[in-house]
Motif scaffolding. Structure first.
Motif, PDB file in Angstrom:
ATOM      1  N   ILE A 186     -24.904   4.696 -17.642  1.00 22.52           N
ATOM      2  CA  ILE A 186     -24.347   5.131 -18.974  1.00 22.52           C
ATOM      3  C   ILE A 186     -23.690   5.973 -18.706  1.00 22.52           C
ATOM      4  N   TYR A 187     -21.844   6.049 -19.091  1.00 23.39           N
ATOM      5  CA  TYR A 187     -20.975   7.618 -18.427  1.00 23.39           C
ATOM      6  C   TYR A 187     -20.961   8.808 -19.132  1.00 23.39           C
ATOM      7  N   TRP A 188     -22.112   9.449 -18.637  1.00 23.46           N
ATOM      8  CA  TRP A 188     -22.588  10.967 -19.808  1.00 23.46           C
ATOM      9  C   TRP A 188     -21.340  11.994 -19.084  1.00 23.46           C
ATOM     10  N   ILE A 189     -20.709  12.893 -19.821  1.00 21.57           N
ATOM     11  CA  ILE A 189     -20.064  14.441 -19.723  1.00 21.57           C
ATOM     12  C   ILE A 189     -20.583  15.122 -20.222  1.00 21.57           C
ATOM     13  N   PHE A 190     -20.704  16.256 -19.310  1.00 19.05           N
ATOM     14  CA  PHE A 190     -20.722  17.583 -20.086  1.00 19.05           C
ATOM     15  C   PHE A 190     -20.238  18.743 -19.164  1.00 19.05           C
ATOM     16  N   SER A 191     -20.389  19.604 -19.947  1.00 20.18           N
ATOM     17  CA  SER A 191     -19.057  20.811 -19.323  1.00 20.18           C
ATOM     18  C   SER A 191     -20.420  22.147 -18.310  1.00 20.18           C
ATOM     19  N   GLU A 192     -19.264  22.295 -17.001  1.00 19.88           N
ATOM     20  CA  GLU A 192     -20.425  22.621 -16.147  1.00 19.88           C
ATOM     21  C   GLU A 192     -20.579  24.130 -16.172  1.00 19.88           C
ATOM     22  N   PHE A 193     -20.391  24.920 -17.477  1.00 17.35           N
ATOM     23  CA  PHE A 193     -20.935  25.419 -18.354  1.00 17.35           C
ATOM     24  C   PHE A 193     -22.428  25.189 -18.815  1.00 17.35           C
ATOM     25  N   ARG A 199     -20.680  13.162 -14.744  1.00 18.34           N
ATOM     26  CA  ARG A 199     -19.334  13.542 -14.814  1.00 18.34           C
ATOM     27  C   ARG A 199     -18.755  15.101 -15.790  1.00 18.34           C
ATOM     28  N   GLU A 200     -18.073  15.579 -14.809  1.00 18.34           N
ATOM     29  CA  GLU A 200     -18.383  17.391 -14.971  1.00 18.34           C
ATOM     30  C   GLU A 200     -17.720  17.566 -14.995  1.00 18.34           C
ATOM     31  N   LEU A 201     -17.558  18.665 -16.907  1.00 19.17           N
ATOM     32  CA  LEU A 201     -16.159  19.165 -17.222  1.00 19.17           C
ATOM     33  C   LEU A 201     -15.319  20.721 -16.926  1.00 19.17           C
ATOM     34  N   ALA A 202     -14.064  21.729 -16.639  1.00 18.22           N
ATOM     35  CA  ALA A 202     -14.543  22.396 -16.866  1.00 18.22           C
ATOM     36  C   ALA A 202     -15.238  22.855 -18.187  1.00 18.22           C
ATOM     37  N   SER A 203     -14.557  22.840 -18.770  1.00 20.87           N
ATOM     38  CA  SER A 203     -15.267  23.075 -20.308  1.00 20.87           C
ATOM     39  C   SER A 203     -15.536  22.253 -21.116  1.00 20.87           C
ATOM     40  N   ASN A 204     -16.699  22.699 -22.200  1.00 22.06           N
ATOM     41  CA  ASN A 204     -16.670  21.551 -23.359  1.00 22.06           C
ATOM     42  C   ASN A 204     -15.819  21.103 -24.055  1.00 22.06           C
ATOM     43  N   ALA A 205     -14.111  21.851 -24.102  1.00 26.08           N
ATOM     44  CA  ALA A 205     -12.954  21.406 -25.299  1.00 26.08           C
ATOM     45  C   ALA A 205     -12.969  20.439 -24.445  1.00 26.08           C
ATOM     46  N   LEU A 206     -12.975  20.683 -23.116  1.00 26.83           N
ATOM     47  CA  LEU A 206     -12.617  19.307 -22.742  1.00 26.83           C
ATOM     48  C   LEU A 206     -13.915  17.615 -22.485  1.00 26.83           C
ATOM     49  N   THR A 207     -14.854  18.104 -22.649  1.00 28.38           N
ATOM     50  CA  THR A 207     -15.809  16.888 -22.842  1.00 28.38           C
ATOM     51  C   THR A 207     -16.180  16.598 -24.089  1.00 28.38           C
ATOM     52  N   LEU A 208     -15.554  17.464 -25.014  1.00 28.56           N
ATOM     53  CA  LEU A 208     -15.677  16.598 -26.240  1.00 28.56           C
ATOM     54  C   LEU A 208     -14.300  15.855 -26.509  1.00 28.56           C
ATOM     55  N   SER A 209     -12.834  15.939 -25.677  1.00 31.30           N
ATOM     56  CA  SER A 209     -11.944  15.059 -25.989  1.00 31.30           C
ATOM     57  C   SER A 209     -12.202  13.957 -25.512  1.00 31.30           C
ATOM     58  N   ALA A 210     -12.467  14.158 -23.943  1.00 30.88           N
ATOM     59  CA  ALA A 210     -13.448  12.883 -23.213  1.00 30.88           C
ATOM     60  C   ALA A 210     -13.868  11.887 -24.453  1.00 30.88           C
TER      61      ALA A 210
END
Length: 304
Positions: free
Chosen positions: A184-191, A212-223
């Motif tokens: 699975i492509y797992w996505i989380f915030s770096e924080f 996959r690590e994104l800069a914020s949880n807002a970006l994570t939810l958008s992804a």
């Protein structure tokens, strides 16, 4: 310098015209006032009062000192009041994560402003861990296990965690139907760090598994909404997405103590901060727990 207590006792006795009145004003005994004034006279080597037919009268030295002390204590009181008034009227500063502020806090703040138009709130969305004392923060809403030493911590929301994705990402309706979870492509915030604890609940070790690590949880939810992968989230943050069909739940579990907490500095809180804290608790989902917390807070305040 003479002691402040002796100066204060003399100033009040001189202004009110008797030892007894000064004793009542300071809530001490007549003997205590008399002792303070004798001590002051000894220190100054001057008589401040003399006995007269109608009680005690100020000497010339007493008159001079009394006037200076009344002016001086008046300036002290004005200075203290200026600081306390400034604290009373300054904004109450709240620090929380941008996602929690956007999803949970901001939609409810209109109700707070209606109930308490005299309290001005300043919300500071911040991804890191704020230092309440050095940054002047009154209330922080932190996500974690509640183990922040040296701070007063009260549970706010212990929401279940949910493994979520977009319906466009997969037709599966549960993790059991997803097959190999490592694919699975797992996505989380770096924080974020909750994926490590909650990942173990679904058999995943994200300290070993790539994600996959994104800069914020807002970006994570958008992804996740865009169908780019799967994430583990506190359900309270994705409730609207689930209700609207933008996301679906593949798994839901007990948070095991991980959730949102109200964090304040230890000590006596201002009335404005107490009002905000109690309002946050009333707006939390678990009303029974909130009532128990408020009772516990009240008992602790009474004990102090």
């Amino acid at each position: 310098m003479p002691t402040l207590a002796s100066l204060r006792a003399f100033e009040i006795a001189a202004r009110l015209g008797s030892y007894s009145a000064a004793a009542r004003a300071l809530n001490v005994t007549h003997a205590a006032i008399s002792q303070h004034i004798r001590s002051l006279e000894t220190h100054l080597d001057e008589k401040l009062f003399t006995r007269a037919a109608r009680g005690m009268e100020l000497t010339q030295a007493g008159h001079a000192l009394s006037g200076s002390l009344t002016e001086g204590f008046g300036m002290i009181i004005s200075g203290v009041r200026a600081i306390t008034d400034e604290r009373t009227h300054r904004p109450v500063i709240i620090s929380t994560t941008p996602t929690f502020a956007e999803v949970w806090l901001m939609p409810k703040l209109g109700g707070f402003w209606t109930e308490h138009p005299d309290i001005y709130l300043q919300v500071q969305p911040y991804m890191g861990l704020s230092n309440l004392r050095s940054e002047g923060i009154d209330v922080a809403i932190r996500f974690g296990a509640g183990d922040w030493p040296g701070l007063d911590v009260v549970p706010l929301l212990m929401s279940p965690f949910a493994v979520v994705c977009s319906p466009d990402y997969t037709e599966a309706e549960s993790l059991d139907e997803m097959g190999d979870l490592n694919e699975i492509y797992w996505i989380f915030s770096e924080f974020s760090s909750e994926q490590y604890a909650w990942g173990n609940r679904i058999g995943m070790d994200f300290k070993q598994q790539d994600f996959r690590e994104l800069a914020s949880n807002a970006l994570t939810l958008s992804a996740v909404r865009s169908g780019l992968g799967v994430s583990i989230q506190s359900r309270v943050l994705v409730e609207d997405d689930i209700a609207s069909g933008r996301m679906k739940v593949l798994y839901e579990g007990d948070p095991e103590g991980i959730g949102y907490y109200i964090v304040t500095l230890p000590g006596v809180l201002s009335p404005q901060v107490k009002t905000l804290r109690n309002w946050l608790l009333r707006n939390a989902e678990d009303v029974t727990t909130v009532e128990e917390i408020e009772t516990e807070i009240s008992e602790e305040s009474d004990a102090l």
